[in-house]
Design an enzyme around this catalytic site. Sequence first.
Site, short mmCIF file in Angstrom:
data_model
loop_
_atom_site.label_atom_id
_atom_site.label_comp_id
_atom_site.label_asym_id
_atom_site.label_seq_id
_atom_site.Cartn_x
_atom_site.Cartn_y
_atom_site.Cartn_z
N GLU A 110 0.79 -1.22 0.00
CA GLU A 110 0.00 0.00 0.00
C GLU A 110 0.82 1.28 0.00
O GLU A 110 0.41 2.27 -0.60
CB GLU A 110 -0.93 0.01 1.24
CG GLU A 110 -1.99 -1.07 1.23
CD GLU A 110 -3.12 -0.75 0.25
OE1 GLU A 110 -3.09 0.33 -0.35
OE2 GLU A 110 -4.00 -1.61 0.08
N SER A 370 -23.43 -25.41 55.94
CA SER A 370 -22.45 -25.56 57.03
C SER A 370 -21.14 -24.81 56.77
O SER A 370 -20.19 -24.99 57.53
CB SER A 370 -22.13 -27.05 57.23
OG SER A 370 -23.28 -27.76 57.61
#
Length: 716
Positions: A110, A370
């Site tokens: 590019e 518990s």
Amino acid sequence: MSRASTDFGAASKDVDGRDKPGHDGARGRGFRILSVAVFAFILAIGGFVAWVYSLCPLPLDESRAVSTTIVDRNGKLLRAYAMADGRWRLPVETKANVDPTYLKLLLAYEDQRFYAHDGIDPFALGRAAVQLATRGHIVSGGSTITMQLARLMEPRRQRSLYAKLRQIVRAIEIERTLSKEQILDLYLALAPYGGNLEGIRAASIAYLGKEPKRLSLPEAALLVALPQSPETRRLDRYPEAARKARDRVLDRMVEEHQVSADDAKQAKAVPVPKLRKPMPILAPHASDTALATVKDTPVIKLTLDANLQKVLEPLAHDRALALGPSISVGIIVVDNDSGDVLARVGSADYFDERRAGQVDMTRAIRSPGSTLKPFIYGLAFEDGFVHPDSLIDDRPVRFGSYAPENFDMTFQGTVPVKKALQMSLNVPAIVLLDRVGASRLASRLRQAGGNLVLPKDEAPGLAMGLGGVGITLQDLAQLYAGLARLGTTKPLREVVAGKDDREPLRLLDQVAAWHVGNVLLGTPPPENAAHNRIAFKTGTSYGYRDAWSVGFDGRMTIGVWVGRPDGAPAPGLIGRVAAAPILFDAFARTGKTLTPLPKPPKGTLVASNAKLPLPLKRFRPVGELVRAGGEQALHIQFPLNGSRIDVDRAGGPEAAVMPVKVAGGVLPMTVMVNGTALGEIDGRRQRLIEPPGPGFARLTVIDATGAADTVVIRIQ
């Protein structure tokens, strides 16, 4: 002839040799034309300058808008949220996020002189024109990456000379405003890849299923080719067009001597993907919470570990499927030292509506069963009236109208305290809670960051020891991490902020916390699991609605919840059977070797029952103490409860001692400070002890019958 000659000369020159007025008129016209041309040029330049100045400022803020992304502690993507218009645009840091191979191909294809030009490249424009003239078609474009960025920032549907001129002006403006690295970052975030995908990260994740940090040659070439015509090269629609475009990039790279012919040939043989992959959704509940609490931040960093999260989510999903159609699973992992949340699995399947998948069960208030028992025992150890090897009775007992029973409806008789906790016997836990006080337990847990939820207008009672209170899994994990930290908790942190100002919170004394952890380390593990590796506790709420298992080693704490999000009973859902195996599997999936628990703190009494002081050999509830001869109740006369004791440490060991004086009780009596035995009271019912360091201290005296008196003093 003479006349003719005279006329000719008259037509060309005056007698003094100067030009005639007719020639001077021609020069004047030329000057006027030149003046008009110059004026027109100046006017055009002025108009161009005025046009440039009339342009709006660069839309940098709009162009920098990105999808909100949630990343883990190492910067790995956990989840991204689409922008308001549905686009996926992820922020890009070129140096950190993008493979150098891709950058090499991109610039070669590019903009070869990207780092040399100032926005426009005359050489590229000239080359494009020559190639167009000689080959009859466009071989390479003349636009620089900066010009393409300008087009992306201000998109124009029609191509025209005006649009190109605007790109050139904007490109120069961009180059003067941003650095080359910033230009690349912005371009790679805005480049179109078809559909609602923008930027290399979104495209790489959607098409290749990975970040663009490491790309193969065919992958890099493909990502270079797609933005040229993003809609006609969409991999999910036109994979063949995308493949041809990729191959053209490779051919061009061979011509530019960037790639060898052999490498290009091998790259062309690789097929292109034909399906679009979904965006990653790791830790969706944590991400949703972070998005709701942290505003206007494009990248939110969490303390989670993506690798750990990735292995625990399938664990929760698979176990939930095996347990039933409406069952969900929540898992949380906490780093003991820092309090950072390393993983949070809020449900078995985020998208499963039947399991209420979008409800975060790590933050849901549920009955803990518990799982609060270890803190009851911790306070008992801290008060000094019981030791892990003390004996305690597990037999029917009644507290008014409340008569606790064990889970299996049987009683074990007389057992060591540590076995009572390891077996999760209910009666010993409630008897000890009656001694330490339910309100005191609730206060201590809240002080340490455990936000307990009680029914409206109800005070803490004995039932909270068996789950009669509400708490979240993340708060339970914080409390259990406090045991691993020898008595201090640290508020959990999930969002990485600039400043960490969290302070440790007190849970238990060091000795008491160590005793609890050491006892839980001996809890029988699930089937086929190794013994004495993980300190853990299970719990099952009333009606089989919640199954819990929380455990820790020296490095991390993991909490597991199993149940139905709607709170409906799930018969047979027991913590030891449903949740504990997930806990041990979660530790195995962390990929880390289990770290030993801390060593016993200084002053810890480690002894068998036979070697314990007489008052610690056996625990008896206060109501069962029998005295011969009507002795007075044990009472500490000095120091007084709540008093302040000034200690002169500068005067030497003899000056630093503190007397303890008692009345009543049955000899022999043992003095304990913060759970550590310091000796016995003598016949005069007193003893000199060395006080602990500055701060609050709990002083307890226990007599031969098990009766005890406790005061809290402040040492200065």
